[in-house]
Design an enzyme around this catalytic site. Structure first.
Site, PDB file in Angstrom:
ATOM      1  N   ARG A  56       0.862  -1.183   0.000  1.00 18.22           N
ATOM      2  CA  ARG A  56       0.000   0.000   0.000  1.00 18.22           C
ATOM      3  C   ARG A  56       0.903   1.240   0.000  1.00 18.22           C
ATOM      4  O   ARG A  56       2.062   1.141   0.416  1.00 18.22           O
ATOM      5  CB  ARG A  56      -0.849   0.026   1.289  1.00 18.22           C
ATOM      6  CG  ARG A  56      -1.848  -1.083   1.346  1.00 18.22           C
ATOM      7  CD  ARG A  56      -2.571  -1.097   2.690  1.00 18.22           C
ATOM      8  NE  ARG A  56      -3.405  -2.266   2.781  1.00 18.22           N
ATOM      9  CZ  ARG A  56      -3.654  -2.924   3.912  1.00 18.22           C
ATOM     10  NH1 ARG A  56      -3.142  -2.514   5.058  1.00 18.22           N
ATOM     11  NH2 ARG A  56      -4.426  -3.982   3.910  1.00 18.22           N
ATOM     12  N   ARG A 149     -10.005   4.105   5.267  1.00 13.58           N
ATOM     13  CA  ARG A 149      -8.565   3.836   5.081  1.00 13.58           C
ATOM     14  C   ARG A 149      -8.188   3.921   3.608  1.00 13.58           C
ATOM     15  O   ARG A 149      -7.036   4.181   3.282  1.00 13.58           O
ATOM     16  CB  ARG A 149      -8.213   2.455   5.674  1.00 13.58           C
ATOM     17  CG  ARG A 149      -6.728   2.253   5.869  1.00 13.58           C
ATOM     18  CD  ARG A 149      -6.405   0.983   6.619  1.00 13.58           C
ATOM     19  NE  ARG A 149      -6.673  -0.208   5.827  1.00 13.58           N
ATOM     20  CZ  ARG A 149      -6.531  -1.464   6.262  1.00 13.58           C
ATOM     21  NH1 ARG A 149      -6.120  -1.674   7.513  1.00 13.58           N
ATOM     22  NH2 ARG A 149      -6.791  -2.484   5.486  1.00 13.58           N
ATOM     23  N   ARG A 160     -12.942  -8.938   2.855  1.00 11.71           N
ATOM     24  CA  ARG A 160     -12.440  -8.750   4.216  1.00 11.71           C
ATOM     25  C   ARG A 160     -13.593  -8.702   5.232  1.00 11.71           C
ATOM     26  O   ARG A 160     -13.473  -9.228   6.338  1.00 11.71           O
ATOM     27  CB  ARG A 160     -11.569  -7.489   4.286  1.00 11.71           C
ATOM     28  CG  ARG A 160     -10.191  -7.721   3.710  1.00 11.71           C
ATOM     29  CD  ARG A 160      -9.363  -6.474   3.514  1.00 11.71           C
ATOM     30  NE  ARG A 160      -8.152  -6.829   2.778  1.00 11.71           N
ATOM     31  CZ  ARG A 160      -6.920  -6.836   3.285  1.00 11.71           C
ATOM     32  NH1 ARG A 160      -6.713  -6.448   4.516  1.00 11.71           N
ATOM     33  NH2 ARG A 160      -5.877  -7.206   2.558  1.00 11.71           N
TER      34      ARG A 160
HETATM   35  P1  ADP Z   1      -5.738  -3.222  10.959  1.00 16.27           P
HETATM   36  O1  ADP Z   1      -4.254  -3.086  11.114  1.00 16.27           O
HETATM   37  O2  ADP Z   1      -6.357  -4.014  12.058  1.00 16.27           O
HETATM   38  O3  ADP Z   1      -6.150  -3.690   9.607  1.00 16.27           O
HETATM   39  P2  ADP Z   1      -5.720  -0.301  11.020  1.00 16.27           P
HETATM   40  O4  ADP Z   1      -4.823  -0.032  12.173  1.00 16.27           O
HETATM   41  O5  ADP Z   1      -5.148  -0.092   9.649  1.00 16.27           O
HETATM   42  O6  ADP Z   1      -6.384  -1.766  11.118  1.00 16.27           O
HETATM   43  O7  ADP Z   1      -7.015   0.605  11.222  1.00 16.27           O
HETATM   44  C1  ADP Z   1      -8.021   0.677  10.220  1.00 16.27           C
HETATM   45  C2  ADP Z   1      -8.456   2.150  10.062  1.00 16.27           C
HETATM   46  O8  ADP Z   1      -9.183   2.538  11.219  1.00 16.27           O
HETATM   47  C3  ADP Z   1      -7.285   3.107   9.917  1.00 16.27           C
HETATM   48  O9  ADP Z   1      -7.624   4.102   8.967  1.00 16.27           O
HETATM   49  C4  ADP Z   1      -7.138   3.707  11.324  1.00 16.27           C
HETATM   50  O10 ADP Z   1      -6.639   5.028  11.279  1.00 16.27           O
HETATM   51  C5  ADP Z   1      -8.578   3.681  11.830  1.00 16.27           C
HETATM   52  N1  ADP Z   1      -8.711   3.459  13.295  1.00 16.27           N
HETATM   53  C6  ADP Z   1      -8.010   2.592  14.064  1.00 16.27           C
HETATM   54  N2  ADP Z   1      -8.455   2.641  15.349  1.00 16.27           N
HETATM   55  C7  ADP Z   1      -9.464   3.550  15.387  1.00 16.27           C
HETATM   56  C8  ADP Z   1     -10.331   4.037  16.424  1.00 16.27           C
HETATM   57  N3  ADP Z   1     -10.254   3.601  17.691  1.00 16.27           N
HETATM   58  N4  ADP Z   1     -11.259   4.958  16.093  1.00 16.27           N
HETATM   59  C9  ADP Z   1     -11.371   5.399  14.818  1.00 16.27           C
HETATM   60  N5  ADP Z   1     -10.583   4.994  13.792  1.00 16.27           N
HETATM   61  C10 ADP Z   1      -9.639   4.066  14.064  1.00 16.27           C
HETATM   62  P1  5GP Z   2      -3.253  -6.775   5.495  1.00 18.93           P
HETATM   63  O1  5GP Z   2      -3.327  -7.159   4.058  1.00 18.93           O
HETATM   64  O2  5GP Z   2      -4.425  -5.920   5.915  1.00 18.93           O
HETATM   65  O3  5GP Z   2      -1.920  -6.188   5.880  1.00 18.93           O
HETATM   66  O4  5GP Z   2      -3.371  -8.114   6.369  1.00 18.93           O
HETATM   67  C1  5GP Z   2      -4.451  -8.985   6.166  1.00 18.93           C
HETATM   68  C2  5GP Z   2      -4.500 -10.003   7.275  1.00 18.93           C
HETATM   69  O5  5GP Z   2      -3.333 -10.829   7.233  1.00 18.93           O
HETATM   70  C3  5GP Z   2      -4.533  -9.407   8.678  1.00 18.93           C
HETATM   71  O6  5GP Z   2      -5.537 -10.103   9.417  1.00 18.93           O
HETATM   72  C4  5GP Z   2      -3.176  -9.698   9.247  1.00 18.93           C
HETATM   73  O7  5GP Z   2      -3.220  -9.883  10.648  1.00 18.93           O
HETATM   74  C5  5GP Z   2      -2.849 -10.996   8.539  1.00 18.93           C
HETATM   75  N1  5GP Z   2      -1.412 -11.300   8.490  1.00 18.93           N
HETATM   76  C6  5GP Z   2      -0.369 -10.460   8.332  1.00 18.93           C
HETATM   77  N2  5GP Z   2       0.791 -11.124   8.369  1.00 18.93           N
HETATM   78  C7  5GP Z   2       0.478 -12.436   8.591  1.00 18.93           C
HETATM   79  C8  5GP Z   2       1.250 -13.630   8.771  1.00 18.93           C
HETATM   80  O8  5GP Z   2       2.475 -13.651   8.731  1.00 18.93           O
HETATM   81  N3  5GP Z   2       0.550 -14.773   8.972  1.00 18.93           N
HETATM   82  C9  5GP Z   2      -0.812 -14.813   9.008  1.00 18.93           C
HETATM   83  N4  5GP Z   2      -1.383 -15.990   9.226  1.00 18.93           N
HETATM   84  N5  5GP Z   2      -1.563 -13.720   8.860  1.00 18.93           N
HETATM   85  C10 5GP Z   2      -0.929 -12.544   8.650  1.00 18.93           C
END
Ligand code: ADP
Ligand code: 5GP
Length: 211
Positions: A56, A149, A160
């Site tokens: 990304r 996001r 997802r």
């Molecule tokens: P994940 O890593 O679990 O996929 P992210 O950390 O990327 O999720 O969070 C998803 C989106 O939600 C991001 O744009 C982030 O800035 C936003 N976000 C995360 N926590 C909160 C919260 N408590 N309230 C509002 N927005 C949040």
């Molecule tokens: P994203 O594409 O949003 O970065 O990740 C998608 C999902 O893959 C998330 O649920 C994240 O926790 C999971 N993920 C990231 N790295 C790993 C890994 O090494 N192993 C597994 N099993 N899941 C992962």
């Protein structure tokens, strides 16, 4: 008996107890993790996973993920280089042994951000981490966060959300997680995360100060 003692001894020698963070995509795992690593950069180390998905904007190869081809990843898996791997929303993800060892060699708490398949697979290993679940307040909030996001196509977003619906139920199974955190208000959720990790943080700080 002896084998169990020996395996415990080995994991103690490997350094502090690792931490697994898991929860639906968009729940806020990366956001919470970044805050934690900023506040405690000398305590935690991130296990950099491999993935076949495209980076990304802003994501760095070797820091956020090792971005690899499906062929390279499969070859690594066949070669026994991975602790666990999974197919998630059309891409491969996996934790290499080297990723975890790199963090443990620095005597840091190794954090793994992995999906539910990863959680189940790690439970079959002797890594023995603390399992923390990060959940959104609701599926509607999750959808909003994923949309804001702006990283997913409509198709990827729907996939997802579908996975999230199943995983949110699965994560409630008794014994699946040691700690459950609902990330509604970010500061509250971060406070709960720190509270769950405080004991380990203090141990690592003490050990690293005296060495
Ligand atoms: P994940 O890593 O679990 O996929 P992210 O950390 O990327 O999720 O969070 C998803 C989106 O939600 C991001 O744009 C982030 O800035 C936003 N976000 C995360 N926590 C909160 C919260 N408590 N309230 C509002 N927005 C949040
Ligand atoms: P994203 O594409 O949003 O970065 O990740 C998608 C999902 O893959 C998330 O649920 C994240 O926790 C999971 N993920 C990231 N790295 C790993 C890994 O090494 N192993 C597994 N099993 N899941 C992962």
């Amino acid at each position: 008996m002896f084998m169990r003692y020996f395996s415990r001894l080995l994991s103690a020698m490997a350094g502090p107890r690792p931490v697994v963070l898991s929860g639906p995509s968009g729940a806020g795992k990366s956001t919470l993790l970044k805050k934690l690593m900023q506040e405690y950069d000398s305590v935690f180390g991130f296990s950099v996973s491999h993935t076949t998905r495209t980076p990304r904007p802003g994501e760095q190869d070797g820091k956020d993920y090792h971005f690899v081809t499906r062929e390279a990843m499969q070859a690594g898996i066949n070669n026994g280089e991975f602790i666990e791997s999974a197919e998630f929303s059309g891409n491969m993800y996996g934790t290499s042994k080297a990723a975890v060892q790199a963090v443990q060699a620095k005597n840091l708490i190794c954090i793994l951000d992995i999906d539910m398949q990863g959680v189940k697979n790690i439970k079959r290993t002797d890594l023995n981490p603390l399992y923390i679940s990060i959940q959104p307040p609701s599926i509607d909030v999750l959808e909003n966060r994923l949309r804001h996001r702006k990283t997913e196509s409509e198709e990827s977003l729907q996939r997802r959300l579908q996975i999230a619906t199943v995983d949110m139920e699965l994560s409630k199974e008794p014994g699946m997680f040691d700690v459950q955190i609902v990330n509604d208000n970010l500061e509250d959720a971060y406070g709960q995360l720190k509270h769950a990790l405080l004991e380990e943080i203090n141990v690592v700080k003490k050990v690293n100060m005296s060495s």
